[in-house]
Design an enzyme around this catalytic site. Structure first.
Site, PDB file in Angstrom:
ATOM      1  N   ILE A 159       0.851  -1.124   0.042  1.00 59.38           N
ATOM      2  CA  ILE A 159       0.096   0.013  -0.110  1.00 59.38           C
ATOM      3  C   ILE A 159       0.873   1.291   0.053  1.00 59.38           C
ATOM      4  O   ILE A 159       0.413   2.199  -0.721  1.00 59.38           O
ATOM      5  CB  ILE A 159      -0.999   0.127   1.445  1.00 59.38           C
ATOM      6  CG1 ILE A 159      -2.086  -1.052   0.960  1.00 59.38           C
ATOM      7  CG2 ILE A 159      -1.722   1.272   1.456  1.00 59.38           C
ATOM      8  CD1 ILE A 159      -2.946  -1.407   2.151  1.00 59.38           C
TER       9      ILE A 159
ATOM     10  N   ASP B  46      11.614   3.180   5.050  1.00 57.93           N
ATOM     11  CA  ASP B  46      11.330   1.722   5.101  1.00 57.93           C
ATOM     12  C   ASP B  46      12.329   0.696   5.880  1.00 57.93           C
ATOM     13  O   ASP B  46      13.506   1.277   5.586  1.00 57.93           O
ATOM     14  CB  ASP B  46      10.958   0.705   3.844  1.00 57.93           C
ATOM     15  CG  ASP B  46       9.956  -0.421   4.073  1.00 57.93           C
ATOM     16  OD1 ASP B  46       8.864  -0.103   3.662  1.00 57.93           O
ATOM     17  OD2 ASP B  46      10.555  -1.348   4.582  1.00 57.93           O
TER      18      ASP B  46
ATOM     19  N   VAL C  40      10.439   2.597  12.172  1.00 56.96           N
ATOM     20  CA  VAL C  40       9.740   3.753  12.613  1.00 56.96           C
ATOM     21  C   VAL C  40       9.636   3.674  14.162  1.00 56.96           C
ATOM     22  O   VAL C  40       9.216   4.715  14.848  1.00 56.96           O
ATOM     23  CB  VAL C  40       8.163   3.690  12.159  1.00 56.96           C
ATOM     24  CG1 VAL C  40       8.453   3.945  10.553  1.00 56.96           C
ATOM     25  CG2 VAL C  40       7.659   2.267  12.503  1.00 56.96           C
TER      26      VAL C  40
ATOM     27  N   TYR D 283      -3.159  -6.848  16.873  1.00 58.47           N
ATOM     28  CA  TYR D 283      -3.109  -5.804  15.424  1.00 58.47           C
ATOM     29  C   TYR D 283      -4.473  -4.945  15.514  1.00 58.47           C
ATOM     30  O   TYR D 283      -4.462  -3.764  15.482  1.00 58.47           O
ATOM     31  CB  TYR D 283      -3.413  -6.830  14.173  1.00 58.47           C
ATOM     32  CG  TYR D 283      -3.336  -6.274  12.837  1.00 58.47           C
ATOM     33  CD1 TYR D 283      -2.106  -5.455  12.553  1.00 58.47           C
ATOM     34  CD2 TYR D 283      -4.553  -6.152  12.150  1.00 58.47           C
ATOM     35  CE1 TYR D 283      -2.151  -4.887  11.268  1.00 58.47           C
ATOM     36  CE2 TYR D 283      -4.521  -5.364  10.947  1.00 58.47           C
ATOM     37  CZ  TYR D 283      -3.650  -4.727  10.510  1.00 58.47           C
ATOM     38  OH  TYR D 283      -3.463  -4.143   9.371  1.00 58.47           O
TER      39      TYR D 283
ATOM     40  N   LYS E  17      -4.466  -0.899  15.911  1.00 54.51           N
ATOM     41  CA  LYS E  17      -4.982  -0.013  14.696  1.00 54.51           C
ATOM     42  C   LYS E  17      -6.183   0.840  15.313  1.00 54.51           C
ATOM     43  O   LYS E  17      -6.621   1.848  14.680  1.00 54.51           O
ATOM     44  CB  LYS E  17      -5.706  -0.868  13.524  1.00 54.51           C
ATOM     45  CG  LYS E  17      -4.433  -1.659  12.601  1.00 54.51           C
ATOM     46  CD  LYS E  17      -3.674  -0.601  12.162  1.00 54.51           C
ATOM     47  CE  LYS E  17      -2.487  -1.089  11.223  1.00 54.51           C
ATOM     48  NZ  LYS E  17      -1.665  -0.276  10.473  1.00 54.51           N
TER      49      LYS E  17
HETATM   50  P1  NAD Z   1       3.563  -4.860   3.348  1.00 57.43           P
HETATM   51  O1  NAD Z   1       4.281  -5.631   4.204  1.00 57.43           O
HETATM   52  O2  NAD Z   1       3.567  -4.913   2.000  1.00 57.43           O
HETATM   53  O3  NAD Z   1       4.159  -3.292   3.582  1.00 57.43           O
HETATM   54  C1  NAD Z   1       4.417  -2.622   4.726  1.00 57.43           C
HETATM   55  C2  NAD Z   1       6.158  -2.270   4.816  1.00 57.43           C
HETATM   56  O4  NAD Z   1       6.414  -1.500   5.829  1.00 57.43           O
HETATM   57  C3  NAD Z   1       7.163  -3.182   4.591  1.00 57.43           C
HETATM   58  O5  NAD Z   1       7.990  -2.571   3.193  1.00 57.43           O
HETATM   59  C4  NAD Z   1       7.782  -3.225   5.575  1.00 57.43           C
HETATM   60  O6  NAD Z   1       9.216  -3.424   5.394  1.00 57.43           O
HETATM   61  C5  NAD Z   1       7.714  -1.633   6.250  1.00 57.43           C
HETATM   62  N1  NAD Z   1       7.833  -1.938   7.947  1.00 57.43           N
HETATM   63  C6  NAD Z   1       7.376  -2.734   8.713  1.00 57.43           C
HETATM   64  N2  NAD Z   1       7.928  -2.481   9.668  1.00 57.43           N
HETATM   65  C7  NAD Z   1       8.559  -1.461   9.921  1.00 57.43           C
HETATM   66  C8  NAD Z   1       9.246  -0.506  10.673  1.00 57.43           C
HETATM   67  N3  NAD Z   1       9.296  -1.063  11.859  1.00 57.43           N
HETATM   68  N4  NAD Z   1       9.921   0.409  10.399  1.00 57.43           N
HETATM   69  C9  NAD Z   1       9.895   0.703   8.956  1.00 57.43           C
HETATM   70  N5  NAD Z   1       9.208   0.156   8.035  1.00 57.43           N
HETATM   71  C10 NAD Z   1       8.545  -0.994   8.261  1.00 57.43           C
HETATM   72  O7  NAD Z   1       2.059  -4.402   4.021  1.00 57.43           O
HETATM   73  P2  NAD Z   1       0.857  -3.603   3.700  1.00 57.43           P
HETATM   74  O8  NAD Z   1      -0.125  -4.765   3.459  1.00 57.43           O
HETATM   75  O9  NAD Z   1       1.254  -2.882   2.276  1.00 57.43           O
HETATM   76  O10 NAD Z   1       0.266  -2.767   4.708  1.00 57.43           O
HETATM   77  C11 NAD Z   1       0.586  -1.337   4.766  1.00 57.43           C
HETATM   78  C12 NAD Z   1      -0.135  -0.862   5.857  1.00 57.43           C
HETATM   79  O11 NAD Z   1      -1.291  -1.221   5.516  1.00 57.43           O
HETATM   80  C13 NAD Z   1       0.019  -1.494   7.286  1.00 57.43           C
HETATM   81  O12 NAD Z   1      -0.049  -0.604   8.268  1.00 57.43           O
HETATM   82  C14 NAD Z   1      -1.049  -2.273   7.413  1.00 57.43           C
HETATM   83  O13 NAD Z   1      -1.355  -2.695   8.598  1.00 57.43           O
HETATM   84  C15 NAD Z   1      -2.315  -1.603   6.627  1.00 57.43           C
HETATM   85  N6  NAD Z   1      -3.270  -2.488   6.035  1.00 57.43           N
HETATM   86  C16 NAD Z   1      -3.072  -3.567   5.256  1.00 57.43           C
HETATM   87  C17 NAD Z   1      -4.125  -4.394   4.839  1.00 57.43           C
HETATM   88  C18 NAD Z   1      -4.022  -5.220   3.794  1.00 57.43           C
HETATM   89  O14 NAD Z   1      -5.059  -6.162   3.783  1.00 57.43           O
HETATM   90  N7  NAD Z   1      -2.782  -5.560   3.189  1.00 57.43           N
HETATM   91  C19 NAD Z   1      -5.396  -4.097   5.534  1.00 57.43           C
HETATM   92  C20 NAD Z   1      -5.586  -3.036   6.499  1.00 57.43           C
HETATM   93  C21 NAD Z   1      -4.446  -2.264   6.833  1.00 57.43           C
END
Ligand code: NAD
Length: 252
Positions: free
Chosen positions: A15, A34, A60, A150, A154
């Site tokens: 995302i 990241d 982060v 989780y 959120k």
């Molecule tokens: P993803 O794993 O593809 O991307 C998340 C990124 O965050 C990764 O590149 C990872 O390296 C980075 N990251 C993780 N921990 C970190 C840290 N401590 N410091 C810096 N970077 C860090 O996941 P995604 O599905 O794209 O999720 C992105 C956001 O959307 C997240 O917050 C997730 O909770 C939220 N989200 C995702 C979904 C889904 O279905 N994919 C649904 C609701 C919310």
């Protein structure tokens, strides 16, 4: 070309990466951070032909690293927006959730969001305002199985966003939370087995997962001061109808 930079955490994947592409298409410069250095490198290379992009490897939860990152962006131009997409997840039964797993998920998702937004807002206060967009989840709006750590993290992000909207309005800083439903990303592909995918599809009225780019339209709207100048403190679901649904009819 728009003025200024949008800072995006988690910009190397899923995302966050899609949001970086969408911001570049709208004409903002992007600064992506990241913890995954390899993925960040690849993302930077892919994004570079689309506009101004700068990548920084950081965790982060590292306050000092975040301050250095935000200072560097502010020195390069005006910081107009922040998107906190870095996050981690787990689907663990409540009774089996280890305390250290719970703590790490809250550290990354809640403390990480707080540190990035607080540091950026201090800069925005001095430069006339901006927009903070947190990526929460429908897991923060509803209790779903296995989401003790989780989901509660959120929900905390959503309340943190409401508090930021109230405390920062006087500085022309808006804050809104975007709550995606299931989105096909690397995070979800490692977490959702076939049974979990089926369960989601059965509970989402649109009967599918979103593509990451489907989350970006709301995010760029919320970042855009002209489009969303009076929108603040909201938690908006982008979820194919999941959070609105009661009993749904299952087509055969
Ligand atoms: P993803 O794993 O593809 O991307 C998340 C990124 O965050 C990764 O590149 C990872 O390296 C980075 N990251 C993780 N921990 C970190 C840290 N401590 N410091 C810096 N970077 C860090 O996941 P995604 O599905 O794209 O999720 C992105 C956001 O959307 C997240 O917050 C997730 O909770 C939220 N989200 C995702 C979904 C889904 O279905 N994919 C649904 C609701 C919310």
């Amino acid at each position: 070309m728009r003025e200024g930079f949008v800072a995006i955490t988690g910009g190397a994947s899923g995302i966050g990466f899609a949001i970086a592409e969408a911001c570049l298409a709208k004409g903002w410069g992007v600064a992506i951070a990241d913890q995954n250095a390899g993925a960040l490198d690849a993302a930077e290379r892919q994004l570079a032909p689309q506009g101004s992009v700068d990548g920084t490897t950081l965790d982060v939860t590292d306050e000092v690293a975040i301050e250095a990152w935000i200072d560097r962006i502010a020195a390069a131009g005006r910081l107009v927006g922040v998107v906190t997409a870095a996050g981690i997840a787990a689907d663990v039964p409540f009774l089996d959730t280890p305390a250290d797993r719970f703590r790490r998920i809250h550290d990354v998702n809640v403390l990480g969001t707080f540190l990035v937004c607080r540091t950026a807002a201090r800069v925005m206060r001095a430069t006339g305002g901006g927009s903070l967009v947190t990526i929460a989840s429908v897991a923060g709006l509803r209790g779903s199985k296995g989401r003790a750590a989780y989901g509660s993290s959120k929900a905390a992000v959503i309340n943190l966003t409401q508090v930021m909207a109230v405390d920062l309005a006087r500085y022309s800083i808006r804050a809104n939370a975007v709550c995606p439903g299931p989105v096909d990303t690397p995070l979800v592909r490692t977490m959702h087995d076939a049974a979990t995918r089926k369960a989601w599809i059965d509970h989402v009225p649109q009967r599918r997962y979103a593509e990451p780019r489907e989350i970006t339209g709301l995010v760029t709207f919320l970042l855009d001061e002209e489009a969303s100048s009076f929108v603040t403190g909201q938690a908006i679901a982008v979820d194919g109808g999941f959070a609105a649904a009661g009993l749904t009819a299952l087509e055969t």
